[in-house]
Structures are given as C-alpha cells and as structure tokens.
Design a protein around this motif. Structure first.
Motif, PDB file in Angstrom:
ATOM      1  N   GLU A 173       3.182 -31.418  19.340  1.00 56.17           N
ATOM      2  CA  GLU A 173       3.905 -30.241  18.852  1.00 56.17           C
ATOM      3  C   GLU A 173       4.144 -30.334  17.349  1.00 56.17           C
ATOM      4  OE1 GLU A 173       6.156 -26.685  18.471  1.00 56.17           O
ATOM      5  OE2 GLU A 173       4.498 -27.379  19.729  1.00 56.17           O
ATOM      6  N   ARG A 176       0.936 -29.557  15.690  1.00 60.30           N
ATOM      7  CA  ARG A 176       0.705 -28.105  15.714  1.00 60.30           C
ATOM      8  C   ARG A 176       1.520 -27.404  14.634  1.00 60.30           C
ATOM      9  NH1 ARG A 176       2.944 -23.729  16.339  1.00 60.30           N
ATOM     10  NH2 ARG A 176       4.952 -24.690  16.872  1.00 60.30           N
ATOM     11  N   MET A 177       2.787 -27.766  14.527  1.00 67.30           N
ATOM     12  CA  MET A 177       3.648 -27.152  13.511  1.00 67.30           C
ATOM     13  C   MET A 177       3.108 -27.389  12.107  1.00 67.30           C
ATOM     14  SD  MET A 177       7.460 -28.020  14.992  1.00 67.30           S
ATOM     15  CE  MET A 177       8.298 -27.180  13.641  1.00 67.30           C
ATOM     16  N   ARG A 178       2.691 -28.615  11.860  1.00 66.37           N
ATOM     17  CA  ARG A 178       2.124 -28.927  10.546  1.00 66.37           C
ATOM     18  C   ARG A 178       0.838 -28.159  10.293  1.00 66.37           C
ATOM     19  NH1 ARG A 178      -2.505 -31.463  10.432  1.00 66.37           N
ATOM     20  NH2 ARG A 178      -1.783 -33.325  11.495  1.00 66.37           N
ATOM     21  N   ASP A 180      -0.088 -25.348  11.609  1.00 62.17           N
ATOM     22  CA  ASP A 180       0.182 -23.916  11.494  1.00 62.17           C
ATOM     23  C   ASP A 180       0.985 -23.560  10.245  1.00 62.17           C
ATOM     24  OD1 ASP A 180      -1.192 -23.575  13.833  1.00 62.17           O
ATOM     25  OD2 ASP A 180       0.564 -23.167  15.084  1.00 62.17           O
ATOM     26  N   GLU A 182       4.062 -24.478   9.459  1.00 69.03           N
ATOM     27  CA  GLU A 182       5.493 -24.298   9.652  1.00 69.03           C
ATOM     28  C   GLU A 182       6.339 -25.297   8.856  1.00 69.03           C
ATOM     29  OE1 GLU A 182       6.512 -24.012  13.803  1.00 69.03           O
ATOM     30  OE2 GLU A 182       4.737 -22.796  14.244  1.00 69.03           O
ATOM     31  N   LEU A 183       5.738 -26.401   8.443  1.00 65.47           N
ATOM     32  CA  LEU A 183       6.449 -27.367   7.610  1.00 65.47           C
ATOM     33  C   LEU A 183       6.158 -27.152   6.133  1.00 65.47           C
ATOM     34  CD1 LEU A 183       5.824 -30.661   9.652  1.00 65.47           C
ATOM     35  CD2 LEU A 183       7.730 -29.066   9.854  1.00 65.47           C
ATOM     36  N   LYS A 289       8.781 -26.767   3.519  1.00 61.48           N
ATOM     37  CA  LYS A 289       9.538 -25.802   4.304  1.00 61.48           C
ATOM     38  C   LYS A 289      10.370 -26.423   5.417  1.00 61.48           C
ATOM     39  CE  LYS A 289       6.157 -22.020   3.771  1.00 61.48           C
ATOM     40  NZ  LYS A 289       5.267 -21.092   4.521  1.00 61.48           N
ATOM     41  N   GLY A 290      10.143 -27.688   5.717  1.00 59.85           N
ATOM     42  CA  GLY A 290      10.875 -28.283   6.828  1.00 59.85           C
ATOM     43  C   GLY A 290      10.503 -29.733   7.045  1.00 59.85           C
ATOM     44  N   THR A 307      13.101 -31.298  14.695  1.00 61.10           N
ATOM     45  CA  THR A 307      12.556 -30.724  13.474  1.00 61.10           C
ATOM     46  C   THR A 307      13.638 -29.871  12.816  1.00 61.10           C
ATOM     47  OG1 THR A 307      11.754 -28.603  14.354  1.00 61.10           O
ATOM     48  CG2 THR A 307      10.341 -30.543  14.696  1.00 61.10           C
ATOM     49  N   VAL A 309      13.970 -26.888  12.920  1.00 61.63           N
ATOM     50  CA  VAL A 309      14.349 -25.757  13.775  1.00 61.63           C
ATOM     51  C   VAL A 309      14.986 -26.207  15.088  1.00 61.63           C
ATOM     52  CG1 VAL A 309      12.682 -24.155  12.784  1.00 61.63           C
ATOM     53  CG2 VAL A 309      11.991 -25.600  14.705  1.00 61.63           C
TER      54      VAL A 309
END
Length: 370
Positions: A173, A176-178, A180, A182-183, A289-290, A307, A309
């Motif tokens: 996960e 995937r976040m990285r 996409d 999202e980080l 971003k995160g 994370t 979020v």
C-alpha cells in the motif's frame, strides 16, 4: 535472542494488534479462494527453524505444496516425513539431491541453508532442471550471485529470492501511494534493522558460512527496503562500521554498519544494520506531500504502519503462505509481481552490499551501477 528469525518472531509477537489469521488466504493478491489449477510441488533444502516456518505456512497454501525434503541430518528427515507426510522417495541428502532431476514430484527447491552454501546448491538444483527459490541474501557476493543467475538462465529455470515483504499488504500500500504520487516527490528514507545476537558460536557469526555479519543477515532488509520504498536504484553509497566487541565479532564479521544511499532524483537514505542493539525494525519514508512509516517493518507480522492520512489497516496474512502462493503464480503462470523477486533483484542487493563493505574499507563514497 540468538538469530534474526528469533528477532523477527519476537517483534511480531510484541507488536500484535490484530488477530493472527494464518487461515485467511491471500485472495486479494492472486484470487485463489477456489483455486483448482496446477500446484507447485516444492522440496525444502535445509530443515532448520525457518524451513519449518515455511513448511507450516505452506499447509495453508493453495498453489504450493511441500512434496520433498533435503537435509544432512537423518533424524530431521524422519521427523519431517512423519510431520508432513513426505514419502521416502522424495527425501534426499546433500550428496545425492542431484537425483531430483528424475523426480516428477518436485518442481522447485527452496534453498534455506547458510549463505555461503547457496551458490553451489542453487547451481546444482538448476542443473537438475528444477526451479529455485533461494533465501536472502542469495549469495555472499555479487560475483557468486551473477553465476547463479547465469546458471539458472542456462538451465531455463526460474530463480526467485525469498523476499516475503514484497507481497506484504501494508508494504504494497505504501508502494502504491508513492507510485501514485500521494507522497509527492520522495526526499528521504530511513531503514533501521537490528537486534542483539546471542550464541557466539552460531553460523551467522562465522564469516566462512555467513559471508559477513549483521549486514548479511538483518541489514539486507534495510538495503532492499530502501530500493522498493524510494522506488529508484541508488547511485552511490557511503558507510561506517562500529565494532565494540572484537572477540565476538571477529575479522570480517560486522557488528554495526551505518550506511547512506543516494538516488538519481536527489532522494537520500540513512540506514543502520546491527547485531548490537535491539528494538530496531523501522522504515520511514518522507515526501514533499506526506510520509509513511512501518514499525515493525519486516517482522513476521503483523506489520504495523501509518501515513500522513492515517493508520494502515490491511489484514495480516501469514507472510510465507502469501509468498509461496505468489511465487507459485510467478513460476506456473508467469505472473509479474509489483516488486520483483527474481535473481536479478537479489543480485542488485549483493552489489550494494559489496559496495557498502568497500565504502567501509575505503572510508569514502563508492559509485553504484546496478
């Protein structure tokens, strides 16, 4: 605690916040709830504690089945025959296991022996025409690793490395976040891997069998984790070694190494590999971003993560069960995993470890070409 496997198991048990669900199948990963297709028939070479863990986990596998064993200890063979229902014709020792070539009950061999034995054993299995799964590190240096990759290619068999974390849901996960975005742009990774090792006479502290010390045992998790968390291949490494007990950690057996990696994007990693400190099993990834954190990050589970979020709540599934089903899918169906587990993947880690040891010796930055 005396070994990495004791450490990983202790980390797992101390961090439990979810029930252990070894009977839950990895349906999300490969949709095998009602699987009726071909099954990978596996012989385990090396019947120690981790070999036992893999064998027990395979009881729940749908796509992989334990059908053979290879050991130098007759008593272990008899015990496993009784425990796992292995017929006499599928039992081998280290002198005669080349005869698996003529055994249709065995498709692949999982090599779970001391590091220095992997090279010759994997090549022999390949020459016998069987696929190979090899525990990490796949060898004691990159030269050996390349020879193993070449031998398996020549024999037209697959070589997979036991990177169970490449199939772990919380880890995937974060990847995937990285991926996409999202980080945001990845800036920094920290990987801490260590425990206080016990018995000074064990093979992990014998350079001839282990190929080194903590780096060749627990440190490889930080090396490999830096690569799949950042999502790039490092281009340089620096490293520093600390040794407080030269009697226990003899020449060529590292006690503690701190190492730093640089990536093409400008991201950097700071990692620690040690046999002298406990409670070290943490990955942290920082982006514009995160962030994402796993602690424990590589224990047998449950892995815990969060994370920017919130908490990661993917269910725990026995790692080795998932690994064996996924590897069966790779071998039988040519499935492409999110993070590779092939011999080339293992070879890259060995090239980095070779460079880490070189950086320690030279006391300066070493360039990497993976």
């Amino acid at each position: 605690m005396s070994t990495r496997r004791d450490f990983l198991n202790k980390i797992a048990m101390s961090g439990i916040t979810l029930p252990l669900m070894s009977t839950v199948q990895p349906t999300e990963a490969i949709n095998i709830t009602d699987y009726q297709g071909p099954v990978l028939r596996v012989a385990i070479m090396g019947l120690g504690s981790y070999g036992t863990r893999v064998a027990e986990a395979m009881r729940e596998s749908k796509m992989a089945k334990l059908t053979g064993i290879i050991s130098g200890t007759p008593a272990k063979i008899k015990d496993w025959q009784s425990k796992f229902g292995i017929p006499e014709k599928n039992c081998y020792n280290y002198e005669n296991f080349d005869n698996i070539k003529n055994n249709p009950d065995i498709d692949a061999v999982y090599v779970i022996t001391p590091n220095a034995l992997h090279h010759d054993q994997v090549i022999r299995v390949a020459k016998a025409g069987k696929h190979v799964i090899c525990e990490k590190p796949m060898a004691i240096n990159a030269i050996q690793g390349q020879e193993m990759v070449d031998a398996c290619k020549k024999a037209n068999v697959k070589l997979l490395i036991g990177y169970r974390m490449h199939f772990e849901p919380k880890t995937l996960e974060i990847i995937r976040m990285r991926s996409d975005g999202e980080l945001g742009k990845v800036l920094f990774f920290q990987g801490l891997a260590g425990f206080r090792i016990g018995d000074p006479n064990q093979w992990r502290l014998d350079k001839k069998l282990a190929g080194g010390g903590a780096m060749m045992d627990i440190g490889i998790y930080a090396v490999n984790g830096a690569r799949y968390m950042v999502g790039e291949e490092p281009v340089w490494v620096t490293a520093q070694e600390t040794k407080t007990d030269p009697k226990k950690f003899k020449e060529g057996v590292d006690e503690t190494i701190q190492f730093q990696l640089g990536f093409p994007s400008g991201a950097v990693a700071s990692c620690l590999s040690t046999y002298a400190m406990s409670n070290l099993d943490r990955f942290f990834l920082n982006g514009e971003k995160g962030f994402a954190e796993l602690q424990p990050a590589t224990g047998y589970g449950p892995i815990k993560g969060r994370t920017h979020v919130g908490e990661l709540n993917q269910p725990h599934i026995t790692h080795q069960t998932v690994q064996m089903d996924e590897m069966a899918a790779i071998i039988l169906q040519n499935k492409k995993p999110v993070v590779p587990v092939d011999g080339e993947e293992g070879l890259k880690d060995l090239k980095i470890i070779d460079a880490i040891y070189q950086a320690v010796r030279l006391g300066k930055k070493v360039d990497l070409k993976l």
